[in-house]
Structure formats: structure tokens, C-alpha cells
Design a protein around this motif. Structure first.
Motif, mmCIF file in Angstrom:
data_model
loop_
_atom_site.group_PDB
_atom_site.id
_atom_site.type_symbol
_atom_site.label_atom_id
_atom_site.label_comp_id
_atom_site.label_asym_id
_atom_site.label_seq_id
_atom_site.Cartn_x
_atom_site.Cartn_y
_atom_site.Cartn_z
ATOM 1 N N ILE A 59 -5.322 -0.449 3.812
ATOM 2 C CA ILE A 59 -5.542 -1.019 2.481
ATOM 3 C C ILE A 59 -6.467 -0.112 1.682
ATOM 4 O O ILE A 59 -7.504 0.327 2.187
ATOM 5 C CB ILE A 59 -6.182 -2.424 2.593
ATOM 6 C CG1 ILE A 59 -5.306 -3.359 3.444
ATOM 7 C CG2 ILE A 59 -6.469 -3.013 1.221
ATOM 8 C CD1 ILE A 59 -3.907 -3.600 2.889
ATOM 9 N N VAL A 60 -6.088 0.155 0.443
ATOM 10 C CA VAL A 60 -6.951 0.919 -0.450
ATOM 11 C C VAL A 60 -7.448 0.015 -1.572
ATOM 12 O O VAL A 60 -6.743 -0.885 -2.027
ATOM 13 C CB VAL A 60 -6.251 2.175 -1.036
ATOM 14 C CG1 VAL A 60 -6.035 3.214 0.037
ATOM 15 C CG2 VAL A 60 -4.947 1.826 -1.725
ATOM 16 N N ALA A 61 -8.678 0.264 -1.988
ATOM 17 C CA ALA A 61 -9.265 -0.372 -3.164
ATOM 18 C C ALA A 61 -9.134 0.628 -4.296
ATOM 19 O O ALA A 61 -9.467 1.808 -4.133
ATOM 20 C CB ALA A 61 -10.730 -0.712 -2.911
ATOM 21 N N CYS A 62 -8.659 0.164 -5.439
ATOM 22 C CA CYS A 62 -8.415 1.056 -6.576
ATOM 23 C C CYS A 62 -9.165 0.573 -7.804
ATOM 24 O O CYS A 62 -9.222 -0.622 -8.089
ATOM 25 C CB CYS A 62 -6.926 1.106 -6.901
ATOM 26 S SG CYS A 62 -5.899 1.681 -5.538
ATOM 27 N N GLY A 64 -8.562 1.311 -11.467
ATOM 28 C CA GLY A 64 -7.511 1.967 -12.246
ATOM 29 C C GLY A 64 -6.593 2.674 -11.265
ATOM 30 O O GLY A 64 -6.134 2.096 -10.291
ATOM 31 N N GLU A 65 -6.366 3.949 -11.485
ATOM 32 C CA GLU A 65 -5.522 4.748 -10.598
ATOM 33 C C GLU A 65 -6.312 5.407 -9.479
ATOM 34 O O GLU A 65 -5.741 5.956 -8.545
ATOM 35 C CB GLU A 65 -4.785 5.825 -11.412
ATOM 36 C CG GLU A 65 -3.820 5.276 -12.438
ATOM 37 C CD GLU A 65 -2.682 4.501 -11.797
ATOM 38 O OE1 GLU A 65 -2.086 4.999 -10.818
ATOM 39 O OE2 GLU A 65 -2.396 3.384 -12.268
ATOM 40 N N GLU A 66 -7.643 5.357 -9.562
ATOM 41 C CA GLU A 66 -8.492 6.057 -8.599
ATOM 42 C C GLU A 66 -8.743 5.212 -7.357
ATOM 43 O O GLU A 66 -9.146 4.048 -7.444
ATOM 44 C CB GLU A 66 -9.837 6.403 -9.245
ATOM 45 C CG GLU A 66 -10.755 7.176 -8.347
ATOM 46 C CD GLU A 66 -12.106 7.426 -8.984
ATOM 47 O OE1 GLU A 66 -12.955 8.012 -8.288
ATOM 48 O OE2 GLU A 66 -12.332 7.043 -10.141
ATOM 49 N N ILE A 67 -8.528 5.791 -6.181
ATOM 50 C CA ILE A 67 -8.818 5.117 -4.924
ATOM 51 C C ILE A 67 -10.317 5.244 -4.664
ATOM 52 O O ILE A 67 -10.852 6.348 -4.598
ATOM 53 C CB ILE A 67 -8.005 5.720 -3.770
ATOM 54 C CG1 ILE A 67 -6.527 5.463 -4.013
ATOM 55 C CG2 ILE A 67 -8.448 5.132 -2.430
ATOM 56 C CD1 ILE A 67 -5.605 6.172 -3.046
ATOM 57 N N VAL A 68 -10.986 4.078 -4.515
ATOM 58 C CA VAL A 68 -12.442 4.072 -4.345
ATOM 59 C C VAL A 68 -12.868 3.481 -3.006
ATOM 60 O O VAL A 68 -14.061 3.420 -2.710
ATOM 61 C CB VAL A 68 -13.132 3.328 -5.505
ATOM 62 C CG1 VAL A 68 -12.942 4.082 -6.819
ATOM 63 C CG2 VAL A 68 -12.638 1.887 -5.616
ATOM 64 N N GLY A 69 -11.903 3.056 -2.186
ATOM 65 C CA GLY A 69 -12.234 2.502 -0.881
ATOM 66 C C GLY A 69 -11.003 2.396 -0.007
ATOM 67 O O GLY A 69 -9.876 2.429 -0.492
ATOM 68 N N VAL A 70 -11.256 2.279 1.294
ATOM 69 C CA VAL A 70 -10.156 2.168 2.261
ATOM 70 C C VAL A 70 -10.625 1.374 3.472
ATOM 71 O O VAL A 70 -11.824 1.361 3.792
ATOM 72 C CB VAL A 70 -9.645 3.566 2.688
ATOM 73 C CG1 VAL A 70 -10.707 4.341 3.452
ATOM 74 C CG2 VAL A 70 -8.358 3.461 3.499
ATOM 75 N N GLN A 71 -9.687 0.717 4.126
ATOM 76 C CA GLN A 71 -9.938 0.048 5.399
ATOM 77 C C GLN A 71 -8.613 -0.157 6.118
ATOM 78 O O GLN A 71 -7.570 -0.255 5.472
ATOM 79 C CB GLN A 71 -10.639 -1.292 5.213
ATOM 80 C CG GLN A 71 -9.777 -2.342 4.514
ATOM 81 C CD GLN A 71 -10.552 -3.598 4.198
ATOM 82 O OE1 GLN A 71 -11.618 -3.839 4.746
ATOM 83 N NE2 GLN A 71 -10.022 -4.423 3.315
ATOM 84 N N GLN A 72 -8.669 -0.196 7.430
ATOM 85 C CA GLN A 72 -7.493 -0.513 8.232
ATOM 86 C C GLN A 72 -7.737 -1.868 8.882
ATOM 87 O O GLN A 72 -8.823 -2.124 9.416
ATOM 88 C CB GLN A 72 -7.263 0.540 9.310
ATOM 89 C CG GLN A 72 -6.032 0.232 10.155
ATOM 90 C CD GLN A 72 -5.741 1.314 11.183
ATOM 91 O OE1 GLN A 72 -6.232 2.433 11.079
ATOM 92 N NE2 GLN A 72 -4.933 0.976 12.158
ATOM 93 N N ILE A 73 -6.731 -2.722 8.830
ATOM 94 C CA ILE A 73 -6.796 -4.039 9.461
ATOM 95 C C ILE A 73 -5.687 -4.110 10.504
ATOM 96 O O ILE A 73 -4.524 -3.863 10.186
ATOM 97 C CB ILE A 73 -6.628 -5.186 8.449
ATOM 98 C CG1 ILE A 73 -7.532 -4.985 7.230
ATOM 99 C CG2 ILE A 73 -6.896 -6.532 9.117
ATOM 100 C CD1 ILE A 73 -7.218 -5.915 6.076
#
Length: 154
Positions: A59-62, A64-73
């Protein structure tokens, strides 16, 4: 950044470069990740495995168009707890310029809600003992250090 405008979605292969960069952009990550162009094939294979498994979500946190975070579940069925499911959160990172602005908390709360939707009875995660600030962060979100985690590197 206005955190009300942060959205969440499943990562695509086009996001992989940014994800690996974020994973490598901290004191521990820069020792264990290999961010270079082109990305090593191992990251592409891992992404394909995660993407094809219905019990894994990257999962990415966005903003706008910019990815600002990530996590795997990862969702895992267990015989214990009466055959219940749990969600394991791993690889949580916030873009270095966005740290301390609430994105990490939003990622974890999103994962908890997603675990509830999937019928999980527990959410678990680990954090490296070299990251005491991360342990404090997770405790503020309600996590308890209830078990001693062990690893054997192969």
C-alpha cells in the motif's frame, strides 16, 4: 502538506522505484537495501509475488501524485485463536521530507481498518530495537510489546 488530502492505494510496478528509494532512505535501510538504476531484479520479483498473492498488499500513501509512504500488509490464517486471521504490517516508511507530519500514523490506522475489513482479530508488527523512536510511535498508536520477537537470518 494537508494530511486530509493523503490517499491510499495498492502499489503498481511503476511505484517500485519510489518504494525502494524510501526503504533505503534511513540509517538502517541504507545498509540493507540496494537502491540503484536499474533496480535489482530481486525487487521486481518480490513485487510480482506480493502483487499476485491475495493475502499480501503493498500500500502506498499519496499526496496528489507523489508517493509519501508505503507499507506491506500480510494476512495470515492461524490455528491458534480459534482459527483466526491476523494482519502483519511490515516495511513501513514515510518519505524523509514528510516525516513527523502524520503520514505514518495515517498509514498504520489505514492498515488497522483494512485488517478489520478482512476479518482479522489481531494486527502485529515488529520494529528494530535500533529504532526506539519507532517503538514509541507504535505504542502511541495502541500497540503493546507483548512478545519477544526472534529472528534467524539464513
Amino acid at each position: 502538506m494537508n494530511t486530509n488530502q493523503v490517499t491510499f492505494r495498492e502499489a503498481t510496478i511503476q511505484d517500485l522505484d519510489r518504494i525502494v528509494y524510501m526503504l533505503s532512505d534511513d540509517v538502517l535501510g541504507n545498509k540493507r537495501e540496494l537502491y540503484k538504476q536499474p533496480l535489482p531484479e530481486s525487487y521486481i520479483k518480490a513485487f510480482q509475488s506480493i502483487n499476485s498473492d491475495p493475502n499480501n498488499e503493498l500500500i502506498v500513501a499519496c499526496y496528489g501524485e507523489e508517493i509519501v509512504g508505503v507499507q506491506q500488509i500480510t494476512y495470515t490464517p492461524f490455528i491458534t485463536h480459534q482459527g483466526g486471521w491476523r494482519a502483519t504490517i511490515e516495511g513501513v516508511r514515510t518519505a524523509s521530507l514528510e516525516r513527523g507530519k502524520g503520514v505514518g500514523s495515517m498509514l498504520i490506522r489505514w492498515a488497522i481498518q483494512r485488517a478489520k475489513e478482512r476479518g482479522c482479530h489481531m494486527v502485529q508488527l515488529t520494529t528494530d530495537k535500533k529504532r526506539p523512536e519507532a517503538l514509541h510511535f507504535y505504542k502511541k498508536l495502541g500497540f503493546k510489546a507483548s512478545h519477544e520477537g526472534l529472528k534467524l537470518y539464513l
